[in-house]
Design a protein around this motif. Structure first.
Motif, PDB file in Angstrom:
ATOM      1  N   GLY A  96       0.813  -1.210   0.000  1.00  0.00           N
ATOM      2  CA  GLY A  96       0.000   0.000   0.000  1.00  0.00           C
ATOM      3  C   GLY A  96       0.846   1.260   0.000  1.00  0.00           C
ATOM      4  N   TYR A  97       1.952   1.239   0.743  1.00  0.00           N
ATOM      5  CA  TYR A  97       2.862   2.384   0.781  1.00  0.00           C
ATOM      6  C   TYR A  97       3.464   2.609  -0.600  1.00  0.00           C
ATOM      7  N   HIS A 100       0.950   4.212  -2.887  1.00  0.00           N
ATOM      8  CA  HIS A 100       0.806   5.628  -2.549  1.00  0.00           C
ATOM      9  C   HIS A 100       1.954   6.439  -3.148  1.00  0.00           C
ATOM     10  N   THR A 146      -8.755   4.000   1.991  1.00  0.00           N
ATOM     11  CA  THR A 146      -7.868   2.834   1.959  1.00  0.00           C
ATOM     12  C   THR A 146      -7.835   2.075   3.279  1.00  0.00           C
ATOM     13  N   GLU A 147      -8.564   2.563   4.282  1.00  0.00           N
ATOM     14  CA  GLU A 147      -8.531   1.910   5.582  1.00  0.00           C
ATOM     15  C   GLU A 147      -9.284   0.575   5.536  1.00  0.00           C
ATOM     16  N   LEU A 202      -4.176   5.202  -3.111  1.00  0.00           N
ATOM     17  CA  LEU A 202      -3.954   6.159  -2.020  1.00  0.00           C
ATOM     18  C   LEU A 202      -5.291   6.653  -1.494  1.00  0.00           C
ATOM     19  N   LYS A 203      -5.265   7.092  -0.244  1.00  0.00           N
ATOM     20  CA  LYS A 203      -6.444   7.743   0.339  1.00  0.00           C
ATOM     21  C   LYS A 203      -6.532   9.124  -0.289  1.00  0.00           C
ATOM     22  N   PHE A 214      -4.600  14.394   0.162  1.00  0.00           N
ATOM     23  CA  PHE A 214      -4.192  13.017   0.416  1.00  0.00           C
ATOM     24  C   PHE A 214      -3.215  13.015   1.596  1.00  0.00           C
ATOM     25  N   PRO A 215      -3.032  11.882   2.275  1.00  0.00           N
ATOM     26  CA  PRO A 215      -2.190  11.854   3.470  1.00  0.00           C
ATOM     27  C   PRO A 215      -0.735  12.199   3.166  1.00  0.00           C
ATOM     28  N   ASP A 217       1.615  11.023   4.993  1.00  0.00           N
ATOM     29  CA  ASP A 217       2.258   9.731   5.245  1.00  0.00           C
ATOM     30  C   ASP A 217       1.151   8.678   5.287  1.00  0.00           C
ATOM     31  N   PRO A 218       1.112   7.763   4.326  1.00  0.00           N
ATOM     32  CA  PRO A 218       0.005   6.799   4.295  1.00  0.00           C
ATOM     33  C   PRO A 218      -0.017   5.836   5.461  1.00  0.00           C
ATOM     34  N   PHE A 221      -1.739   8.644   9.588  1.00  0.00           N
ATOM     35  CA  PHE A 221      -2.673   9.710   9.254  1.00  0.00           C
ATOM     36  C   PHE A 221      -2.547  10.900  10.204  1.00  0.00           C
TER      37      PHE A 221
END
Length: 337
Positions: A96-97, A100, A146-147, A202-203, A214-215, A217-218, A221
């Motif tokens: 996921g990182y 992002h 994305t949570e 990404l969120k 967007f965050p 840092d994914p 938060f």
């Protein structure tokens, strides 16, 4: 000496000398306003603001309001010691990182006017900014979540905002991860559109296609968010959302849903079919040409087509209102500035 407070040296963990100095002052002397800190430490306002952003992002300082005054206080030194060590510790780069980072790299932030990029240093400041942007929305709100589990706190903040958007007639579209066994599906307000997809990059939130968040840092938060107003960057993220939307699954419909046109879309398409120009259709409906163009562009994005020829084919195949024929080489529409 017994009971003496041991203040960690934050410079060892990558924070600036000014951030370290401000934290020590807050830890030893107690809560201070920005004006008090600037006066006592002889730091100009710009450097003090940068130091406070660093401390907030690191979880070392918190802000409280007393009437009209904003007071800064230090987080407990023992807690800060743990936080800054985690901050510099090795971070497992999850898939996921990676997604992002790839999505953000595609924005080419280094080429964007710095005035079009804003850092929101904490979860609280990001939420406050989201509330302001949401209150100003008039057309469309896009969100990617994305949570794997939406916290009760986050749901309590977002739920009323989402319902208020729908009540105002703002188109609300959200994409989330499919629920795992035992995890309830997100609560979707009536009138909102919702789909599910895996491997979300990404969120993201896009407000009326003019601002994106967007965050920062994914993985954290609480490190705040990045706000973009650069038109090309926002358009890039809007297109990314719609690419995912086209292939995402609607959990409430097992079959492919029919094309549903809003009353405005139906009225515009009917006039264009009768030979009206965009400007004439707008005048007939009491709309600007810009609004007509925006409505058609949003419809094309929703259906995943690039130009009016493709739009006519899709609407015709679905037995929806057809558009007048246009050359096969007709390019994508661009909204007037």
């Amino acid at each position: 000496m017994a009971g003496r407070t041991v203040v960690p040296v934050l410079g060892r963990w990558g924070l600036s000398p000014h951030a370290d100095l401000v934290y020590r002052t807050l830890a030893l002397l107690g809560a201070q306003t920005s004006a008090m800190l600037a006066r006592d430490l002889d730091i100009d306002g710009g450097r003090l603001a940068e130091a406070m952003d660093e401390l907030t992002a690191a979880g070392a300082a918190r802000l409280t309001c007393r009437g009209r005054e904003r007071w800064w206080s230090a987080v407990d030194p023992d807690r800060v010691g743990v936080l800054v060590r985690q901050r510099r510790g090795p971070v497992a780069v999850t898939e996921g990182y990676r997604r992002h980072l790839a999505a953000v790299a595609g924005l080419h932030l280094e080429r964007i006017d710095p005035r079009s990029v804003r850092r929101l240093p904490s979860r609280e400041t990001a939420r406050a900014r989201i509330a302001v942007l949401t209150a100003a929305e008039r057309r469309e709100h896009l969100a990617i979540n994305t949570e794997e589990q939406i916290s009760a706190e986050a749901a309590a903040v977002a739920g009323p905002q989402d319902r208020e958007l729908v009540t105002r007639g703002v188109r609300l579209r959200a994409i989330s991860l499919p629920p795992r066994a035992g995890r309830p599906r997100e609560t979707v307000p009536d009138g909102a559109e919702y789909r599910e997809a895996t491997d979300l990059p990404l969120k993201l939130m896009v407000f009326d296609r003019h601002t994106a968040l967007f965050p920062a840092d994914p993985a954290r938060f609480d490190a705040g968010a990045v706000e973009l107003t650069d038109p090309d960057a926002v358009a890039h993220l809007t297109q990314l959302f719609h690419r995912i939307w086209r292939t995402a699954r609607d959990p409430f419909h097992q079959e492919v849903p029919p094309i549903e046109l809003t009353a405005r879309e139906q009225a515009i398409l009917a006039l264009l079919t009768d030979g009206y120009s965009e400007e004439a259709a707008g005048a007939e409906l009491g709309l600007s040409r810009r609004t007509v163009v925006y409505t058609l562009r949003a419809l094309m994005d929703r259906l995943g087509v690039q130009n009016r020829f493709q739009l006519a084919l899709v609407l015709g195949a679905a037995r929806a209102v057809p558009l007048p024929g246009v050359p096969a080489g007709a390019g994508p529409m661009h909204e007037e500035s």
